[in-house]
Every structure is written in structure tokens, then in C-alpha cells.
Design a protein around this motif. Structure first.
Motif, PDB file in Angstrom:
ATOM      1  N   SER A   7       0.842  -1.183   0.000  1.00 39.00           N
ATOM      2  CA  SER A   7       0.000   0.000   0.000  1.00 39.00           C
ATOM      3  C   SER A   7       0.884   1.242   0.000  1.00 39.00           C
ATOM      4  CB  SER A   7      -0.945   0.021   1.206  1.00 39.00           C
ATOM      5  OG  SER A   7      -0.216   0.054   2.422  1.00 39.00           O
ATOM      6  N   GLY A   8       0.301   2.372  -0.333  1.00 39.98           N
ATOM      7  CA  GLY A   8       0.997   3.637  -0.239  1.00 39.98           C
ATOM      8  C   GLY A   8       1.396   4.276  -1.549  1.00 39.98           C
ATOM      9  N   GLY A   9       1.270   3.564  -2.646  1.00 43.55           N
ATOM     10  CA  GLY A   9       1.616   4.142  -3.924  1.00 43.55           C
ATOM     11  C   GLY A   9       0.591   5.167  -4.369  1.00 43.55           C
ATOM     12  N   GLY A  10       0.940   5.883  -5.415  1.00 44.85           N
ATOM     13  CA  GLY A  10       0.033   6.880  -5.937  1.00 44.85           C
ATOM     14  C   GLY A  10       0.748   7.930  -6.746  1.00 44.85           C
ATOM     15  N   LEU A  11       0.056   9.029  -6.961  1.00 49.78           N
ATOM     16  CA  LEU A  11       0.580  10.155  -7.726  1.00 49.78           C
ATOM     17  C   LEU A  11       1.084  11.225  -6.779  1.00 49.78           C
ATOM     18  CD1 LEU A  11       0.914  11.685 -10.450  1.00 49.78           C
ATOM     19  CD2 LEU A  11      -1.429  12.502 -10.129  1.00 49.78           C
ATOM     20  N   VAL A  12       2.287  11.702  -7.037  1.00 50.92           N
ATOM     21  CA  VAL A  12       2.880  12.726  -6.195  1.00 50.92           C
ATOM     22  C   VAL A  12       3.668  13.695  -7.070  1.00 50.92           C
ATOM     23  CG1 VAL A  12       4.984  11.388  -5.754  1.00 50.92           C
ATOM     24  CG2 VAL A  12       4.239  13.129  -4.105  1.00 50.92           C
ATOM     25  N   GLN A  13       3.733  14.935  -6.641  1.00 50.51           N
ATOM     26  CA  GLN A  13       4.494  15.939  -7.374  1.00 50.51           C
ATOM     27  C   GLN A  13       5.985  15.795  -7.115  1.00 50.51           C
ATOM     28  OE1 GLN A  13       2.738  19.696  -6.120  1.00 50.51           O
ATOM     29  NE2 GLN A  13       1.411  19.704  -7.919  1.00 50.51           N
ATOM     30  N   PRO A  14       6.814  16.233  -8.052  1.00 48.15           N
ATOM     31  CA  PRO A  14       8.253  16.220  -7.800  1.00 48.15           C
ATOM     32  C   PRO A  14       8.594  16.952  -6.511  1.00 48.15           C
ATOM     33  CG  PRO A  14       7.828  16.703 -10.090  1.00 48.15           C
ATOM     34  CD  PRO A  14       6.489  16.719  -9.398  1.00 48.15           C
ATOM     35  N   GLY A  15       9.514  16.375  -5.758  1.00 49.14           N
ATOM     36  CA  GLY A  15       9.878  16.922  -4.468  1.00 49.14           C
ATOM     37  C   GLY A  15       9.043  16.410  -3.316  1.00 49.14           C
ATOM     38  N   GLY A  16       7.983  15.722  -3.623  1.00 44.80           N
ATOM     39  CA  GLY A  16       7.114  15.197  -2.596  1.00 44.80           C
ATOM     40  C   GLY A  16       7.622  13.907  -1.998  1.00 44.80           C
ATOM     41  N   SER A  17       6.819  13.360  -1.105  1.00 43.07           N
ATOM     42  CA  SER A  17       7.191  12.146  -0.389  1.00 43.07           C
ATOM     43  C   SER A  17       6.062  11.137  -0.414  1.00 43.07           C
ATOM     44  CB  SER A  17       7.536  12.462   1.071  1.00 43.07           C
ATOM     45  OG  SER A  17       8.656  13.324   1.170  1.00 43.07           O
ATOM     46  N   LEU A  18       6.442   9.893  -0.351  1.00 43.46           N
ATOM     47  CA  LEU A  18       5.513   8.790  -0.198  1.00 43.46           C
ATOM     48  C   LEU A  18       6.120   7.769   0.737  1.00 43.46           C
ATOM     49  CD1 LEU A  18       4.202   8.030  -3.818  1.00 43.46           C
ATOM     50  CD2 LEU A  18       2.860   8.945  -1.925  1.00 43.46           C
TER      51      LEU A  18
END
Length: 120
Positions: A7-18
Motif C-alpha cells: 500500500s501507499g503508492g500513488g501520484l505525487v508531485q516532484p519533491g514530494g514524499s511517499l
């Protein structure tokens, strides 16, 4: 039977965190080393990070300092904290674990993969 659930995947902006999570369940006697792999579009699967049963870690050189692998043996889980994400981190991320199931030899198991997309 042993299952790895991610779990935890998805769409994120550059510089972001997951933060990716992978939990093992089923008839488990022992879990040895665990790891995260990824496969980007048109690329080979590569090791992201691994962690042994006693906590020793290994990272792909290019990812050191941005990614951190950890595990919680009580929860039978492994995590991947991803910071300062870049578009080139876009890939399907797979969880892997060497697991001894009750009454069976130790072997590797794979999660189903979770998509991480880094895009603005």
C-alpha cells in the motif's frame, strides 16, 4: 499460504514524499531479508533497498539519502520512505521477502506491485 500486501503508492508531485508499506500474512514461521524493487517503463527491474532480518540495510547507490527502508518484525511489515521524489522515480514498486512458511522450505515471495507516479 503467504501473501505480501502493499500500500501507499500513488501520484505525487516532484519533491514530494511517499511511504510504501508491505505487510506479510499467512502461515509464517520466519521472515528473513525483505526488500523493495522497482521497474520503470521500458526498464529492467532493479533493487531499490533491502533489509535483513537483523536490520542491516542496502540501497541502490543513486537512492542513498532519499530513500529509507525499515521493518517492523512484530507487524511483519517492511516500509520504504521516499523523499525528494523525482520523475525518474516513476515505476511499479514491488515488495519482496524471503519467508519460511510452516512446514515449507524458505523461498521468496513477491507483492503485486504498486504504482508510483511522480509528475507535476
Amino acid at each position: 499460504q503467504v501473501q505480501l500486501v502493499e500500500s501507499g503508492g500513488g501520484l505525487v508531485q516532484p519533491g514530494g514524499s511517499l511511504r510504501l508499506s508491505c505487510a506479510a500474512s499467512g502461515s509464517i514461521a520466519r521472515i528473513y531479508d525483505m526488500g523493495w524493487y522497482r521497474q520503470g517503463p521500458g526498464k529492467q527491474r532493479e533493487l531499490v533497498a533491502s533489509i535483513t532480518n537483523d536490520g542491516s540495510t542496502n540501497y541502490a547507490d543513486s537512492l542513498k539519502g532519499r530513500f529509507t527502508i525499515s521493518r517492523d518484525n512484530g507487524k511483519r511489515s517492511v516500509y520504504l520512505q521516499m523523499n525528494s521524489l523525482k520523475p525518474e522515480d516513476t515505476a511499479v514498486y514491488y515488495c519482496n521477502g524471503r519467508v519460511q512458511s510452516w512446514g515449507l522450505p524458505t523461498r521468496g515471495y513477491w507483492g503485486q506491485g504498486t504504482q508510483v507516479t511522480v509528475s507535476s
